[in-house]
Design an enzyme around this catalytic site. Structure first.
Site, short mmCIF file in Angstrom:
data_model
loop_
_atom_site.label_atom_id
_atom_site.label_comp_id
_atom_site.label_asym_id
_atom_site.label_seq_id
_atom_site.Cartn_x
_atom_site.Cartn_y
_atom_site.Cartn_z
N SER A 146 30.52 39.14 32.99
CA SER A 146 31.60 39.08 31.99
C SER A 146 31.29 38.31 30.66
O SER A 146 30.42 37.33 30.92
CB SER A 146 32.93 38.36 32.71
OG SER A 146 33.84 38.17 31.69
N TYR A 159 37.10 31.99 37.76
CA TYR A 159 36.37 33.43 37.44
C TYR A 159 35.44 33.09 36.42
O TYR A 159 34.15 33.59 36.76
CB TYR A 159 37.44 34.18 36.69
CG TYR A 159 36.87 35.53 36.02
CD1 TYR A 159 36.94 36.63 36.93
CD2 TYR A 159 36.53 35.74 34.92
CE1 TYR A 159 36.54 38.07 36.49
CE2 TYR A 159 36.00 37.10 34.36
CZ TYR A 159 35.96 38.04 35.18
OH TYR A 159 35.61 39.32 34.59
#
Length: 327
Positions: A146, A159
């Site tokens: 990401s 995350y």
């Protein structure tokens, strides 16, 4: 379904987290290039729906219910692939979770869960799959990290921590595995592609978990994950990811906002940190019950965000199998 010859034609692929969202779309794109595809996810109902959907489009597809954080998962997945299709050629580590909230509303267990899902589980599966990938003349590993694996945005710390680790692992694997495959000469070895997407319209705001003040956290995250200028069409993202893997690209950054962020981080890290600090001060505090956390489909009920803001994200979620509000 078109079977135009590609590097992945007549190959076998395994895509984790492929019952919905980006994983489902990557699996569909691989099938359109002639791949035999094994799906895996935890929810048997969602997985069955995804398999039926792809088979109806002409895909050669099968599925196995599996929690990738289980230490026995790699062997079970590879056994399922071998029994149905034979040796594995392409592995896509896509499964992930999103926890949204301020640091004061998060616990060590939240970080452990993120790391187990997005670092250790993909690592175990990759190590188990390496004999197949090394023996293949098209051995390919795709790791979905990401932009959060380059820029640690506030209120997404578990995350971002896991995605930073995943990006580092993926880049290191590319160096380690270059030339470590079947054949010789240019193109030999296991190709590793690290994908750094920004926000995509997959309906992920309904599946994320929101901590502290769920309604307030849902409001900013759902808006960002739905608005066209901040998020990307997921079907276009899936096509770009599979194309990059076919071409053996080392890295792919998706969405204009993510590209700008990565470039700014590289050129002006201090400025980036100051901007992130400002964003953290604007975002919601932990509230009176910081340990409270709920799934996005429930957090939506406590959010003042007008439904019109998330219409594109909600529509994408219904199309790609994400649970909607009230489900």
């Amino acid at each position: 379904m078109s079977r135009t010859l590609h590097r992945f034609a007549d190959r076998t692929a395994l895509v984790t987290g492929s019952s919905r969202g980006l994983g489902l779309l990557i699996a569909r794109e691989l099938a359109r290039r002639g791949c035999r595809v094994m799906l895996c996810a935890r929810d048997p109902r969602e997985l069955g729906f995804a398999e039926s959907r792809l088979r109806a489009e002409g895909a050669e597809v099968a599925s196995v219910v599996c929690d990738i954080t289980d230490e026995s998962a790699p062997r079970a997945l590879l056994d399922a692939v071998h029994d149905r299709f034979g040796p594995l050629d392409v592995l896509v580590n896509n499964a992930g979770i999103i926890q949204v909230g301020p640091l004061d509303a998060l616990r060590e267990e939240d970080f452990r869960e993120a790391m187990e899902t997005m670092l250790f589980a993909p690592l175990r599966l990759t190590l188990a799959a390496l004999p197949d990938l090394r023996a293949s003349t098209a051995g390919t590993l795709v790791n979905i990290s990401s932009v959060g694996g380059r820029i640690a945005a506030p209120h997404l710390l578990p995350y971002a921590t896991a995605k930073f680790a995943a990006a580092g692992l993926s880049q290191g694997l590319r160096a380690e595995l270059a030339g470590a495959g079947a054949g010789a000469g240019e193109g030999a070895g296991v190709s590793v592609t690290t994908v750094l997407p920004g926000l995509m319209r997959t309906g992920s705001h309904t599946a994320a978990r929101f901590h502290g003040r769920p309604g307030a956290e849902y409001s900013w995250f759902a808006a960002a994950a739905s608005l066209p200028l901040l998020s990307m069409d997921a079907e276009r993202a899936a096509r770009a990811i599979v194309r990059a893997a076919e071409r053996r690209r080392p890295e792919l950054v998706l969405t204009p906002a993510a590209k700008v962020g990565v470039r700014l981080q590289g050129l002006a890290p201090a400025t980036t940190t100051r901007l992130l600090g400002l964003a953290a001060r604007i975002l919601p505090g932990p509230g009176q019950d910081p340990r409270r956390n709920v799934r996005g489909s429930r957090a939506a009920a406590d959010s003042p965000l007008p439904a019109a803001v998330t219409v594109l994200g909600d529509r994408a979620g219904r199309r790609y199998g994400e649970p909607g509000p009230g489900r």
